[in-house]
Write an enzyme that holds these catalytic residues in place. Sequence first.
Site, PDB file in Angstrom:
ATOM      1  CB  VAL A  36      -0.958   0.219   1.133  1.00  0.00           C
ATOM      2  CG1 VAL A  36      -1.946  -0.948   1.120  1.00  0.00           C
ATOM      3  CG2 VAL A  36      -0.168  -0.220   2.590  1.00  0.00           C
ATOM      4  NE  ARG A  82       3.800   7.267  -3.714  1.00  0.00           N
ATOM      5  CZ  ARG A  82       2.609   7.628  -3.091  1.00  0.00           C
ATOM      6  NH1 ARG A  82       1.495   6.982  -2.983  1.00  0.00           N
ATOM      7  NH2 ARG A  82       2.145   8.799  -2.856  1.00  0.00           N
ATOM      8  CG  ASP A 107      -4.172   0.383  -2.857  1.00  0.00           C
ATOM      9  OD1 ASP A 107      -5.324   0.393  -3.638  1.00  0.00           O
ATOM     10  OD2 ASP A 107      -3.781   1.702  -2.476  1.00  0.00           O
ATOM     11  CD  GLU A 144      -0.297   3.652  -8.966  1.00  0.00           C
ATOM     12  OE1 GLU A 144      -1.156   4.646  -8.687  1.00  0.00           O
ATOM     13  OE2 GLU A 144       0.263   3.003  -8.060  1.00  0.00           O
ATOM     14  CG  HIS A 197      -2.775   4.887  -5.664  1.00  0.00           C
ATOM     15  ND1 HIS A 197      -1.543   5.037  -5.797  1.00  0.00           N
ATOM     16  CD2 HIS A 197      -2.851   5.244  -4.343  1.00  0.00           C
ATOM     17  CE1 HIS A 197      -0.695   5.891  -5.112  1.00  0.00           C
ATOM     18  NE2 HIS A 197      -1.581   5.909  -4.247  1.00  0.00           N
ATOM     19  CB  SER A 219      -5.214   1.479   0.570  1.00  0.00           C
ATOM     20  OG  SER A 219      -3.810   2.061   0.505  1.00  0.00           O
TER      21      SER A 219
HETATM   22  C1  OXD Z   1      -0.829   9.328  -0.798  1.00  0.00           C
HETATM   23  C2  OXD Z   1      -1.533   8.417  -1.633  1.00  0.00           C
HETATM   24  O1  OXD Z   1       0.315   9.612  -1.030  1.00  0.00           O
HETATM   25  O2  OXD Z   1      -2.817   8.298  -1.705  1.00  0.00           O
HETATM   26  O3  OXD Z   1      -1.587  10.078   0.125  1.00  0.00           O
HETATM   27  O4  OXD Z   1      -0.720   7.632  -2.344  1.00  0.00           O
END
Ligand code: OXD
Length: 308
Positions: free
Chosen positions: A221, A223, A247, A252, A271, A273
């Site tokens: 969750v 990168r 996620d 992306e 992406h 979460s």
């Molecule tokens: C963030 C994301 O960095 O949603 O907040 O990835």
Amino acid sequence: MQILVYTQDAKSYVQALHELAPKAEIHGATTLEEAEPHLAEAEVLLAWGMPAAALARMPRLRWVQWLGAGVDLVVAHMPQDVVLTRVVGAFSTVMSEHVFAYLLALRRGVFEMRELQEHHTWHRVIGASLRGQRLGVAGLGSIGSEVARLGRAFGMEVWGLSRSGRGSEICDRHFLPADMRTFAAGVDALVLVLPKTTETTGIVDKDVLLGMREGSILVNVGRGNAIVERDLAEALRRGRPAMAQLDVFEREPLPDDSPLWDLPNCYISAHCSGPSEPDLVRTFVAENIRRYLAGEPLAGVVDRSQGY
Ligand code: OXD
């Protein structure tokens, strides 16, 4: 003072800002075209998803509040005299719930039960328990710490990994990034909550993946750069890890031809979460605006040398 808000939900931020900063001139934009007339005068920028190149056209800019947790899209483009803050703490609950929604569903057999229902099949699925399993959390900031805390609540042993030793006090055992292989090989569920930096790129490669335990689950969750996706597709085919919930991805949206889409042991979410929704980040941002107007130190200031 001019404040520019650049995000899909600009309208709702602008309304709230009028109350917080009644003397400021506030503009909302959802596209670069809409933002363009205000770039030259804005002193404060609240943004999510704004193309970083536009920063070079903002000579009066003093502070950027990025409306998410990760600042990898902008940190390298930020002028030195501009303070960059990110949202800290606001995503811990929803992201850790996302992680445990999948860990529980996968361990308890929820997806199998649903499939059986679709075929009108009465069959008892006997799930496994998280209790007694070992959870590995890579990245022990506010989100990773909450994942660790919930892991304990479920009776899991918790291992953690962070570059600075941060969070070691909440783990049964702590590892540094150089020990990623040993760390990953020792856990039943590996959860990645790492920021995107040069150090985290490709940290989960073929060796790490194939060294994971039989039956293990990988969740990312943080990168997408952390996992070598080509290696992961191959490793999932070989059952190490047994399952993955992703996620975030190297690219992306995940390209249509990615093999990850069709792997039965790979569970994909888009992406989402820890979405950068006004309801989630409002309190943090409002407090930072108050501090800025009062000349107090801001929360969530990004250390550029670390990238987060
Ligand atoms: C963030 C994301 O960095 O949603 O907040 O990835």
